[in-house]
Design a protein around this motif. Structure first.
Motif, PDB file in Angstrom:
ATOM      1  N   ALA A  73       0.829  -1.212   0.000  1.00  0.00           N
ATOM      2  CA  ALA A  73       0.000   0.000   0.000  1.00  0.00           C
ATOM      3  C   ALA A  73       0.865   1.264   0.000  1.00  0.00           C
ATOM      4  CB  ALA A  73      -0.929   0.016   1.211  1.00  0.00           C
ATOM      5  N   GLU A  74       2.077   1.189   0.515  1.00  0.00           N
ATOM      6  CA  GLU A  74       2.958   2.373   0.524  1.00  0.00           C
ATOM      7  C   GLU A  74       4.119   2.208  -0.461  1.00  0.00           C
ATOM      8  OE1 GLU A  74       4.066   3.588   4.474  1.00  0.00           O
ATOM      9  OE2 GLU A  74       5.483   5.107   3.745  1.00  0.00           O
ATOM     10  N   LYS A  75       4.635   0.998  -0.538  1.00  0.00           N
ATOM     11  CA  LYS A  75       5.750   0.719  -1.452  1.00  0.00           C
ATOM     12  C   LYS A  75       5.316   0.934  -2.902  1.00  0.00           C
ATOM     13  CE  LYS A  75       9.132  -3.073  -1.624  1.00  0.00           C
ATOM     14  NZ  LYS A  75       9.391  -4.424  -1.068  1.00  0.00           N
ATOM     15  N   GLY A  76       4.044   0.650  -3.170  1.00  0.00           N
ATOM     16  CA  GLY A  76       3.545   0.635  -4.548  1.00  0.00           C
ATOM     17  C   GLY A  76       3.089   1.979  -5.085  1.00  0.00           C
ATOM     18  N   ILE A  77       3.094   3.042  -4.268  1.00  0.00           N
ATOM     19  CA  ILE A  77       2.610   4.330  -4.793  1.00  0.00           C
ATOM     20  C   ILE A  77       3.670   4.909  -5.742  1.00  0.00           C
ATOM     21  CG2 ILE A  77       1.142   4.793  -2.795  1.00  0.00           C
ATOM     22  CD1 ILE A  77       3.231   6.901  -1.882  1.00  0.00           C
ATOM     23  N   ASP A  78       3.212   5.736  -6.688  1.00  0.00           N
ATOM     24  CA  ASP A  78       4.128   6.277  -7.698  1.00  0.00           C
ATOM     25  C   ASP A  78       5.328   6.988  -7.086  1.00  0.00           C
ATOM     26  OD1 ASP A  78       2.757   5.278  -9.783  1.00  0.00           O
ATOM     27  OD2 ASP A  78       1.806   7.172 -10.397  1.00  0.00           O
ATOM     28  N   ALA A  79       5.107   7.768  -6.034  1.00  0.00           N
ATOM     29  CA  ALA A  79       6.194   8.553  -5.428  1.00  0.00           C
ATOM     30  C   ALA A  79       7.324   7.656  -4.931  1.00  0.00           C
ATOM     31  CB  ALA A  79       5.651   9.399  -4.281  1.00  0.00           C
ATOM     32  N   ASN A  80       6.996   6.407  -4.591  1.00  0.00           N
ATOM     33  CA  ASN A  80       8.025   5.525  -4.028  1.00  0.00           C
ATOM     34  C   ASN A  80       8.609   4.543  -5.046  1.00  0.00           C
ATOM     35  OD1 ASN A  80       7.935   6.713  -1.524  1.00  0.00           O
ATOM     36  ND2 ASN A  80       6.316   5.355  -0.762  1.00  0.00           N
ATOM     37  N   LYS A  81       8.295   4.755  -6.306  1.00  0.00           N
ATOM     38  CA  LYS A  81       8.836   3.881  -7.355  1.00  0.00           C
ATOM     39  C   LYS A  81      10.359   3.871  -7.300  1.00  0.00           C
ATOM     40  CE  LYS A  81       6.344   2.987 -11.597  1.00  0.00           C
ATOM     41  NZ  LYS A  81       5.852   3.587 -12.824  1.00  0.00           N
ATOM     42  N   GLY A  82      10.951   2.699  -7.297  1.00  0.00           N
ATOM     43  CA  GLY A  82      12.415   2.581  -7.288  1.00  0.00           C
ATOM     44  C   GLY A  82      12.977   2.414  -5.889  1.00  0.00           C
ATOM     45  N   LEU A  83      12.200   2.777  -4.866  1.00  0.00           N
ATOM     46  CA  LEU A  83      12.757   2.684  -3.514  1.00  0.00           C
ATOM     47  C   LEU A  83      12.809   1.250  -2.987  1.00  0.00           C
ATOM     48  CD1 LEU A  83      11.442   5.974  -1.881  1.00  0.00           C
ATOM     49  CD2 LEU A  83      13.751   5.436  -2.684  1.00  0.00           C
ATOM     50  N   ASN A  84      12.172   0.333  -3.729  1.00  0.00           N
ATOM     51  CA  ASN A  84      12.364  -1.087  -3.415  1.00  0.00           C
ATOM     52  C   ASN A  84      13.843  -1.460  -3.559  1.00  0.00           C
ATOM     53  OD1 ASN A  84      11.820  -0.545  -6.239  1.00  0.00           O
ATOM     54  ND2 ASN A  84      11.994  -2.749  -6.561  1.00  0.00           N
ATOM     55  N   ILE A  85      14.545  -0.779  -4.471  1.00  0.00           N
ATOM     56  CA  ILE A  85      15.985  -1.037  -4.660  1.00  0.00           C
ATOM     57  C   ILE A  85      16.734  -0.720  -3.362  1.00  0.00           C
ATOM     58  CG2 ILE A  85      18.070  -0.308  -5.946  1.00  0.00           C
ATOM     59  CD1 ILE A  85      16.161   0.414  -8.287  1.00  0.00           C
ATOM     60  N   ALA A  86      16.402   0.421  -2.776  1.00  0.00           N
ATOM     61  CA  ALA A  86      17.068   0.830  -1.531  1.00  0.00           C
ATOM     62  C   ALA A  86      16.718  -0.131  -0.395  1.00  0.00           C
ATOM     63  CB  ALA A  86      16.666   2.254  -1.178  1.00  0.00           C
ATOM     64  N   GLN A  87      15.447  -0.520  -0.332  1.00  0.00           N
ATOM     65  CA  GLN A  87      15.045  -1.473   0.712  1.00  0.00           C
ATOM     66  C   GLN A  87      15.814  -2.782   0.563  1.00  0.00           C
ATOM     67  OE1 GLN A  87      10.894  -2.137   1.668  1.00  0.00           O
ATOM     68  NE2 GLN A  87      10.287  -0.184   0.798  1.00  0.00           N
ATOM     69  N   ASP A  88      15.906  -3.271  -0.679  1.00  0.00           N
ATOM     70  CA  ASP A  88      16.590  -4.545  -0.919  1.00  0.00           C
ATOM     71  C   ASP A  88      18.080  -4.446  -0.589  1.00  0.00           C
ATOM     72  OD1 ASP A  88      14.178  -5.493  -1.719  1.00  0.00           O
ATOM     73  OD2 ASP A  88      14.620  -5.532  -3.871  1.00  0.00           O
ATOM     74  N   LEU A  89      18.675  -3.285  -0.889  1.00  0.00           N
ATOM     75  CA  LEU A  89      20.103  -3.103  -0.598  1.00  0.00           C
ATOM     76  C   LEU A  89      20.399  -3.260   0.894  1.00  0.00           C
ATOM     77  CD1 LEU A  89      21.011   0.039  -2.750  1.00  0.00           C
ATOM     78  CD2 LEU A  89      22.051  -2.239  -2.960  1.00  0.00           C
ATOM     79  N   LEU A  90      19.441  -2.808   1.718  1.00  0.00           N
ATOM     80  CA  LEU A  90      19.674  -2.829   3.168  1.00  0.00           C
ATOM     81  C   LEU A  90      19.333  -4.171   3.814  1.00  0.00           C
ATOM     82  CD1 LEU A  90      18.442   0.777   4.003  1.00  0.00           C
ATOM     83  CD2 LEU A  90      20.805  -0.051   4.061  1.00  0.00           C
ATOM     84  N   GLU A  91      18.699  -5.046   3.051  1.00  0.00           N
ATOM     85  CA  GLU A  91      18.247  -6.325   3.610  1.00  0.00           C
ATOM     86  C   GLU A  91      19.400  -7.155   4.222  1.00  0.00           C
ATOM     87  OE1 GLU A  91      15.058  -6.713   4.049  1.00  0.00           O
ATOM     88  OE2 GLU A  91      15.424  -8.637   5.046  1.00  0.00           O
ATOM     89  N   PRO A  92      20.542  -7.287   3.529  1.00  0.00           N
ATOM     90  CA  PRO A  92      21.635  -8.056   4.148  1.00  0.00           C
ATOM     91  C   PRO A  92      22.117  -7.431   5.466  1.00  0.00           C
ATOM     92  CG  PRO A  92      22.086  -7.667   1.810  1.00  0.00           C
ATOM     93  CD  PRO A  92      20.884  -6.851   2.163  1.00  0.00           C
TER      94      PRO A  92
END
Ligand code: DDH
Length: 283
Positions: A73-92
């Motif tokens: 609901a928040e990750k998928g909004i247009d303003a946050n497009k691409g920020l999944n990359i940042a989230q994934d980078l921090l996962e390790p």
């Protein structure tokens, strides 16, 4: 009773210095060499900002506490497009230090990135808790729309509790990074050194001649001399508005003042709506 000492599990003592170090290493890692301008710093700053900038002072909702951007609901909004990359980078890093909350990790990563890219120290303290409830996501529309003008900027930032000077100081983060066609629709960096935190954004806003870019994308401005740089309509709003412009002029010529004001405002941004215990000092 009767437990041997080896059965008593000693919880690992949170060591935020270790997390800071891991974030700093990630920003400059080999993997970053092939990414954008060679650094993960700018996108980590943006993750920290977008997770915090949803705050609404009146209702006390949104903000970095909760790390609700993990949910569609928040990750998928247009303003946050691409920020999944940042989230994934921090996962390790989250896996390496499971005791840190996502909300603390994302905000700390933004603070460390500013420092690693040559900016001021950002006061930061832990204490955010993640919520596992998607219904707690803030509604879409809380982050600024780049196509709009000064009244919109004020609506968005006054809602968080910031004033005109802080709006301009925070906007100076656009010294970093770039726009990506496939994320926001806009394209290009704001200056020629997008991995160095500096006053360049303000200097260029004042000194360059900015003309509308002729292209099939959304309205953005390009510098007349190299045509390699860009400004969003909301960036231009800072020199079009007579109350914003004096701060652009101030920060363009006084780096110390910009660093000081940015640091204070960014640190406060990362803390909006976070219920810290009274005794937790920011370091
Ligand atoms: Fe921003 N920003 N931002 N921004 N921002 C974009 C990129 C980055 C707006 C729109 C965009 C702040 C304020 C505003 C950073 C930090 C901050 C992009 C491009 C758009 C669009 C995204 C993409 O295509 O990848 C608007 C509008 C505003 C406003 O109205 C004030 C603030 C306050 C900050 C901050 O950090 C305090 C950073 C860093 C980036 C570069 C990201 C990257 O991947 O590179």
């Amino acid at each position: 009773f009767g437990k041997s000492s080896s059965e008593v599990k000693v919880a690992e003592k949170p060591d935020y210095e270790k997390v800071r170090k891991a974030i700093a290493e990630l920003i400059d890692s080999e993997k970053a060499e092939d990414y954008d301008d060679g650094s993960f710093g700018p996108i980590l700053v943006r993750l920290a900002w977008h997770s915090s900038g949803s705050y609404d002072k009146a209702s006390g909702t949104g903000g970095s506490n909760g790390a609700t951007m993990r949910f569609p609901a928040e990750k998928g909004i247009d303003a946050n497009k691409g920020l999944n990359i940042a989230q994934d980078l921090l996962e390790p890093i989250k896996k390496q230090f499971p005791w840190i909350s996502y909300s603390d990790l994302w905000t700390l990563a933004g603070a460390v990135a500013i420092e690693e890219l040559g900016g001021p120290h950002i006061k930061w303290r832990p204490g955010r808790k993640d919520v596992d409830d998607e219904t707690k996501c803030p509604p879409d529309g809380r982050l600024p729309d780049a196509a709009k003008g000064p009244p919109h900027l004020r609506d968005i930032f006054y809602r968080m509790g910031f004033n005109d000077q802080e709006i301009v100081a925070l906007s100076g983060a656009h010294a970093l990074g770039r726009c990506h066609r496939d994320r926001s629709g806009f394209e290009g960096p704001w200056n020629h050194s997008p991995t160095t935190f500096s006053t360049e954004y303000f200097r260029l806003l004042l000194e360059e001649k900015w003309i509308p870019r002729k292209w099939d994308g959304p309205k953005q401005y390009t510098d007349a001399s190299t045509k390699e740089l860009m400004m969003l309509p909301t960036d231009m709003a800072l020199i079009w508005d007579k109350k914003f412009k004096p701060y652009v002029e101030l920060y363009a010529k006084d780096q110390d003042r910009f660093f000081e004001d940015f640091s204070a405002a960014f640190s406060r941004l990362l803390e909006l709506g976070v219920p810290f215990p009274e005794s937790a000092p920011a370091t």
